[in-house]
Scaffold this motif. Structure first.
Motif, short mmCIF file in Angstrom:
data_model
loop_
_atom_site.label_atom_id
_atom_site.label_comp_id
_atom_site.label_asym_id
_atom_site.label_seq_id
_atom_site.Cartn_x
_atom_site.Cartn_y
_atom_site.Cartn_z
N MET A 1 0.83 -1.15 0.01
CA MET A 1 -0.13 -0.09 0.07
C MET A 1 0.96 1.29 -0.03
O MET A 1 1.79 1.25 0.69
N ASN A 2 0.54 2.09 -0.67
CA ASN A 2 1.24 3.51 -0.87
C ASN A 2 1.04 4.43 0.39
O ASN A 2 -0.17 4.34 0.88
N LYS A 3 1.97 5.32 0.64
CA LYS A 3 1.70 6.21 1.91
C LYS A 3 0.45 7.11 1.75
O LYS A 3 -0.11 7.52 2.73
N SER A 4 -0.07 7.42 0.41
CA SER A 4 -1.26 7.91 0.06
C SER A 4 -2.32 7.55 0.91
O SER A 4 -3.45 8.39 0.89
N ILE A 5 -2.54 6.30 1.13
CA ILE A 5 -3.59 5.53 1.66
C ILE A 5 -3.80 6.02 3.19
O ILE A 5 -4.93 5.88 3.83
N LEU A 6 -2.70 6.50 4.02
CA LEU A 6 -2.70 6.86 5.30
C LEU A 6 -3.60 7.74 5.70
O LEU A 6 -3.78 9.06 4.98
N GLN A 7 -4.29 7.63 6.89
CA GLN A 7 -5.32 8.45 7.25
C GLN A 7 -5.03 9.12 8.72
O GLN A 7 -4.28 8.15 9.31
N PHE A 68 2.88 -2.16 8.97
CA PHE A 68 1.52 -2.67 8.55
C PHE A 68 0.48 -1.69 9.17
O PHE A 68 0.64 -0.99 10.19
N ILE A 69 -0.52 -1.31 8.56
CA ILE A 69 -1.51 -0.21 8.72
C ILE A 69 -2.67 -0.83 9.45
O ILE A 69 -3.38 -1.88 8.77
N TYR A 70 -3.28 -0.17 10.40
CA TYR A 70 -4.29 -0.48 10.96
C TYR A 70 -5.16 0.69 11.32
O TYR A 70 -4.62 1.54 11.65
N ARG A 71 -6.83 0.40 11.19
CA ARG A 71 -7.39 1.83 11.33
C ARG A 71 -8.41 1.46 12.46
O ARG A 71 -9.14 0.27 12.49
N TYR A 72 -8.64 2.29 13.18
CA TYR A 72 -9.90 2.29 14.01
C TYR A 72 -11.06 3.00 13.53
O TYR A 72 -10.84 4.24 13.50
N PRO A 73 -12.05 2.55 13.06
CA PRO A 73 -12.98 3.25 12.16
C PRO A 73 -13.75 4.28 12.98
O PRO A 73 -13.97 5.20 12.28
N GLU A 74 -13.89 4.14 14.14
CA GLU A 74 -14.66 5.30 15.06
C GLU A 74 -13.73 6.27 15.60
O GLU A 74 -14.25 7.07 16.47
N ILE A 75 -12.54 6.27 15.19
CA ILE A 75 -11.60 7.14 15.80
C ILE A 75 -12.18 8.90 15.59
O ILE A 75 -12.52 9.10 14.49
N ILE A 166 -5.66 -2.68 7.26
CA ILE A 166 -5.78 -1.87 5.97
C ILE A 166 -4.66 -2.47 4.87
O ILE A 166 -4.93 -3.08 3.70
N GLY A 167 -3.48 -2.98 5.53
CA GLY A 167 -2.51 -3.58 4.59
C GLY A 167 -1.05 -3.39 4.82
O GLY A 167 -0.83 -2.27 5.81
N LYS A 168 -0.03 -3.69 4.18
CA LYS A 168 1.31 -3.41 4.27
C LYS A 168 1.76 -2.25 3.77
O LYS A 168 1.28 -2.04 2.35
N LEU A 169 2.50 -1.43 4.25
CA LEU A 169 2.98 -0.11 3.98
C LEU A 169 4.19 -0.42 2.87
O LEU A 169 5.20 -0.93 3.31
#
Length: 171
Positions: A1-7, A68-75, A166-169
C-alpha cells in the motif's frame, strides 16, 4: 500500500531484526513497535527519542521495518491527536512498569486511544517464564522483571477486534 492511503489516526505496527525486537516478538506476536500517524508524522515512544513525533519518511529511512497499517473506524482523530500531543517529550519507559509517568510504544498508544485491554505482561514463552534476553535486560536495569504486571504490547493491540487491517505499507 502506498503512503497516500494513510489517514490521520492510523496505527502503524512494525518489526525489525534487532535483539530487542526479536525478544518482544518471542513473547508477543508479530510486532515489536507501534505508533500513530497524523499529518505526515509518526507519533511514537522510542528508546532513542522518548515520546516524540517524527516525519514518517525520516523514520522509515532511519529504521528498516516492515510496516503494517491498522485503522480504528470510530476514531475522532482530532481529539486523539490532542491527546498524542499532550505526552510529547515524556521519557521512554525502559522498565515497562506501569504508572511511572514514562511510556513505551504500546503503552503510549493505549493511553491516547483508550480502547485496548490491559493484560498481564509476559517475558518468556511456553518453556521459560523469563527468557535469557529479558533476564539480562532487567539485570542491567537493576529492577525485577515485571512478569504479570498490567501492560500492553504491539502485537496484542494489533489483534484488537476494534481495528481494521488495511495492509502493508510500501516505501
Amino acid at each position: 500500500m502506498n503512503k497516500s492511503i494513510l489517514q490521520n489516526g492510523d496505527l502503524l505496527f512494525m518489526s525489525d531484526q534487532s535483539d530487542l525486537s526479536k525478544a518482544i516478538i518471542e513473547t508477543t506476536e508479530k510486532y515489536s513497535h507501534g505508533g500513530i500517524y497524523f499529518d505526515g508524522m509518526l507519533y511514537h515512544a522510542s528508546r532513542k527519542r522518548g515520546v516524540a513525533k517524527q516525519k514518517l519518511e525520516e523514520y522509515l529511512a532511519e529504521e528498516k521495518h516492515e510496516v503494517f497499517i491498522y485503522r480504528y473506524p470510530e476514531i475522532d482523530a482530532e481529539i486523539i491527536k490532542e491527546r498524542a500531543d499532550r505526552y510529547l517529550g515524556c521519557e521512554y519507559n525502559h522498565s515497562f512498569y506501569p504508572d511511572n509517568g514514562k511510556f513505551y510504544c504500546s503503552q503510549y498508544i493505549a493511553e491516547i486511544l483508550p480502547i485496548f485491554d490491559i493484560i498481564p505482561m509476559k517475558f518468556g514463552d511456553d518453556e521459560k517464564e523469563i527468557s535469557d534476553y529479558w533476564k539480562k535486560y532487567y539485570e542491567e536495569l537493576g529492577v525485577p522483571v515485571p512478569v504479570g504486571q498490567p501492560g500492553t504490547n504491539p502485537g496484542q493491540l494489533a489483534k484488537s477486534e476494534k481495528l481494521k487491517y488495511i495492509g502493508k505499507l510500501d516505501y
